[in-house]
Structures are given as structure tokens and as C-alpha cells.
Design a protein around this motif. Structure first.
Motif, short mmCIF file in Angstrom:
data_model
loop_
_atom_site.label_atom_id
_atom_site.label_comp_id
_atom_site.label_asym_id
_atom_site.label_seq_id
_atom_site.Cartn_x
_atom_site.Cartn_y
_atom_site.Cartn_z
N GLN A 51 28.16 -5.88 6.60
CA GLN A 51 26.83 -5.31 6.43
C GLN A 51 25.81 -6.26 7.03
O GLN A 51 25.93 -7.49 6.89
N ASN A 54 18.93 -6.73 5.67
CA ASN A 54 17.83 -5.77 5.65
C ASN A 54 16.55 -6.47 6.11
O ASN A 54 15.66 -6.76 5.31
N ALA A 99 24.52 3.64 10.29
CA ALA A 99 23.18 3.36 9.79
C ALA A 99 22.73 4.43 8.81
O ALA A 99 22.70 5.61 9.14
N ASN A 100 22.45 4.01 7.60
CA ASN A 100 21.80 4.85 6.59
C ASN A 100 22.44 6.21 6.38
O ASN A 100 21.76 7.22 6.23
N ALA A 171 15.53 -2.27 10.46
CA ALA A 171 16.35 -2.66 9.31
C ALA A 171 15.55 -3.22 8.16
O ALA A 171 16.12 -3.55 7.12
N GLN A 172 14.23 -3.32 8.30
CA GLN A 172 13.41 -3.99 7.30
C GLN A 172 13.03 -3.05 6.16
O GLN A 172 11.88 -2.65 6.00
N SER A 173 14.02 -2.68 5.38
CA SER A 173 13.82 -1.79 4.24
C SER A 173 14.93 -2.03 3.23
O SER A 173 16.09 -2.27 3.60
N ASP A 174 14.57 -1.99 1.94
CA ASP A 174 15.58 -2.13 0.90
C ASP A 174 16.57 -0.98 0.93
O ASP A 174 17.67 -1.08 0.39
N GLN A 175 16.18 0.13 1.55
CA GLN A 175 17.05 1.29 1.62
C GLN A 175 17.94 1.28 2.87
O GLN A 175 18.80 2.14 3.02
N ALA A 176 17.74 0.30 3.75
CA ALA A 176 18.54 0.24 4.97
C ALA A 176 19.97 -0.17 4.65
O ALA A 176 20.20 -1.18 3.99
N LEU A 177 20.91 0.63 5.11
CA LEU A 177 22.33 0.31 4.96
C LEU A 177 22.95 0.37 6.35
O LEU A 177 23.39 1.41 6.81
#
Length: 374
Positions: A51, A54, A99-100, A171-177
Motif C-alpha cells: 500500500q 496517503n 486505486a480506491n 493520494a492526499q486523502s484519508d480515503q485514498a487506498l
């Protein structure tokens, strides 16, 4: 013909105010290159996950597989293995990038595919620090008993270009996977040639992922300044079995994007790749190669296919590794030549296998790897 609405890309966009400004981003960002924690390579035939952090906008990944190949001496009834047709880069059996929760992996391919792509995009650059016994594409003599260092490197161009970062990943998000899988091949065909005793080889090592990412600047209005992250860069493979000579079709993934390149390859049996290179014996020869759509539209055709193989060798300063044929829409004029996928139906490659080829049922396969800008 339409390019598409880009519904999938919306999952990757920020949920805070932002502007798309490639020039503004380039002037305000800072490049960061960092190594992730090393990942132990799984046992042969297995995969492991990774992974990405983020943070920032991801432009490129560099993956290395390093370790030791241990070769034992053949005993009674055993045969010292000869490197196979996908040695050594096929030791990386699987690379994926997701991605996400997007419905299709952005990248899904093997190490031989990645090596061929790196050869093409780097215009035949082969001078590197990679280390392995034997030679690319296998063959030659059996590797003698001993311990051998292995260091294989792969570049993953997340964005389509390093300057303007089109299709980089936000990628700068807590929700980014954002992550994927890494696989090690079984020690068997096509990593070794048929007839070798696979148990005489063992491999242990680790993966290292180096990420090239870019800090996100903010304008005077408090908006994030981003490159064109509304697009996605895909590199995906499709493999089909075949048993007939003559025309063999490989259906292509149809998205809402633009087709950049196709990497075509095939096997007619274990460790026996097809080739279109001039001088290939007829019992391993691809006679013709074409891109077709609809019922009978054939906008691109090479007859003989050796014409495309020769064209590739001149463009990339040498034959493409692992017997890949490359239809490259990025080489001369991308804005003119890229195929708008949503404007065609039943898109496929057509490889014409020489009548002298004898396919092995269960082992004869044809693979097309598509590079797409969505």
C-alpha cells in the motif's frame, strides 16, 4: 468520437476546493523520492500486497526485486535446469496497481511485460545495474550449482509523462487506498525450460518500492493546485488460449479512454514463444499481425508481421525483449494516432500463426497488453 465521461476518475479527485493547472503545479511543487519499507518476497507461486502512503500526487514507482537464487546439484534422475523463456524478469509473475476500489486494476501484468514496456519507453536503454545468472529470454547452458545474486528493476510510469504528470494519482486523502499485489513465479516453465528439475532451484528475497511523489501547492484562494489527475493511466493484459493455426484473435479491453500501445506476444507450447522476427523458423512464426474492430474493419495490418518487428527494432534501437510486437500510437504523433476506444466495437488483435506451427493444447496462449489513457 467521444473520449468518455471519466466516471471512474471521480473517486480519485479531492473533496476540497482545487484547480487543475499543470503549469501552476509544476512551478509550485517539490519532488519527493522515498523508499517504502522493504517487503519480503512471498514463496514461489504466491503473492503479497503493498500500500502506498496517503500523501501527495504520485507520479512514478520504481520496484526492485532482489535476493538469492540457490541452485543445487542434480542427483540421480534429476536434470540441471536451463533458464526458461521468461527468465529472469518473469520471476516477477504479477504486478497490480489499484486505486480506491476502481472496478478494474489500473495495472495488471507480469515482469516480462514490464521489462518490455521499460525497453520501449526508454528507447532500448539496457545499460543498468540489474544482476542475474544466464541471459534475458533464457536458453543456453544450465546454471551450475551455487548461490547467485539477483537484482531486477522495473519502472512503473503512473503518470503518462514526467513533465506534466498527466494521469498522476491524487493520494492526499484519508480515503485514498492505492496499492496492489506483487507475485513470485512458480519455479517451473516458463522461468525454467521443460525437462529441468524445478526443486533444484530456490529463490528468497525482497521487494523494495521507491515512490516519486510531488507535494501539492495551494493558491491564494486556499485551493489545491493539481496536474491533470482527472485521467488514469492503465497497463492491463488479456490472455486467451488457442488451438488453431491461421487467425488467432485476442479481444481488447474497451474503456472510455484512448489506446496508447499494444504489446502482443504468444506461446505455442511450454517455453516455446512465437516470434515475428525475420529469420524465425516457420514452426514458430507469426505471419501477419493486425488491429481490427467491428465486423471487418482493419485499420492497421502488417503482412508480413516481420515488418512490424523490424519497425520496432529501429524505433527502440533493438528487438523488443520477450518476442513482443508493439503497436505504438505514442511514437510519432499521439494526438493523431491514439485510438478512441469508445468509438469502436469488438476491438481485437489478429495474429496469423503459420500453418507449420503445432500448438500444444493447454499451453498455447496469446496475450495482448494494452496501455490506455482513460
Amino acid at each position: 468520437m467521444p473520449i468518455g465521461a471519466g466516471v471512474e476518475t471521480l473517486r480519485l479527485l479531492p473533496n476540497v476546493p482545487y484547480v487543475i493547472s499543470p503549469t501552476g503545479f509544476a512551478s509550485g511543487t517539490t519532488e519527493n523520492v522515498s523508499d517504502l519499507q522493504p517487503i519480503p518476497a512471498p514463496s514461489p507461486g504466491s503473492t503479497t500486497r503493498y500500500q502506498l502512503p496517503n500523501a501527495d500526487v504520485i507520479g512514478k514507482l520504481h520496484v526492485t526485486l532482489s535476493g538469492t537464487l540457490t541452485v543445487s546439484s542434480a542427483g540421480t534422475g534429476q536434470t540441471q535446469p536451463v533458464p526458461g523463456a521468461e527468465w529472469p524478469y518473469g520471476l516477477l509473475s504479477l504486478f497490480t496497481l489499484t486505486a480506491n476500489g476502481i472496478s478494474h486494476d489500473l495495472w495488471t501484468c507480469g515482469g516480462a511485460d514490464l521489462h518490455a514496456k521499460n525497453f520501449v519507453t526508454q528507447l532500448g536503454q539496457t545499460a543498468n545495474t540489474d544482476v542475474f545468472p544466464g541471459s534475458v529470454g533464457g536458453g543456453g547452458s544450465a546454471i551450475a550449482a551455487g548461490s547467485y545474486p539477483v537484482y531486477l528493476s522495473f519502472d512503473i510510469d503512473v503518470a503518462t509523462d514526467p513533465t506534466w504528470l498527466v494521469a498522476a494519482l491524487f493520494a492526499q486523502s484519508d480515503q485514498a487506498l492505492i496499492g496492489g499485489q506483487l507475485g513470485i513465479a512458480d519455479i517451473g516453465v516458463p522461468v525454467i525450460a521443460p525437462g529441468g528439475t524445478a526443486s533444484l532451484w530456490s529463490f528468497a528475497g525482497e521487494f523494495l518500492i521507491r515512490e516519486t511523489a510531488y507535494e501539492i501547492p495551494i493558491n491564494s484562494k486556499g485551493e489545491l493546485i493539481l496536474p491533470d489527475v482527472t485521467r488514469l493511466h492503465m497497463f492491463v493484459s488479456e490472455t486467451v488460449p488457442w488451438t488453431n493455426v491461421g487467425e488467432v484473435r485476442t479481444p481488447l479491453l474497451r474503456t472510455s479512454g484512448q489506446l496508447m500501445r499494444i504489446f502482443q506476444s504468444g506461446y505455442y507450447g511450454p517455453n516455446t514463444p512465437l516470434s515475428a522476427l525475420p529469420g524465425t523458423p516457420t514452426d514458430a512464426l507469426i505471419d501477419e499481425f493486425a488491429l481490427a474492430y467491428g465486423v471487418r474493419a482493419v485499420p492497421y495490418q502488417w503482412d508480413p508481421a516481420s515488418g512490424l518487428a523490424s519497425q520496432n527494432a529501429k524505433a527502440y534501437r533493438g528487438p523488443v525483449p520477450y518476442n513482443r510486437l508493439v503497436m505504438d500510437q505514442m511514437l510519432y504523433n499521439p494526438s493523431r494516432d491514439m485510438v478512441l476506444l469508445q468509438g469502436v466495437t469488438n476491438l481485437r488483435t489478429q495474429s496469423y500463426v503459420d500453418s507449420a506451427v503445432t500448438p500444444t493444447v493447454g499451453s498455447a496462449t496469446m496475450t495482448a497488453v494494452e496501455e490506455i489513457l482513460v
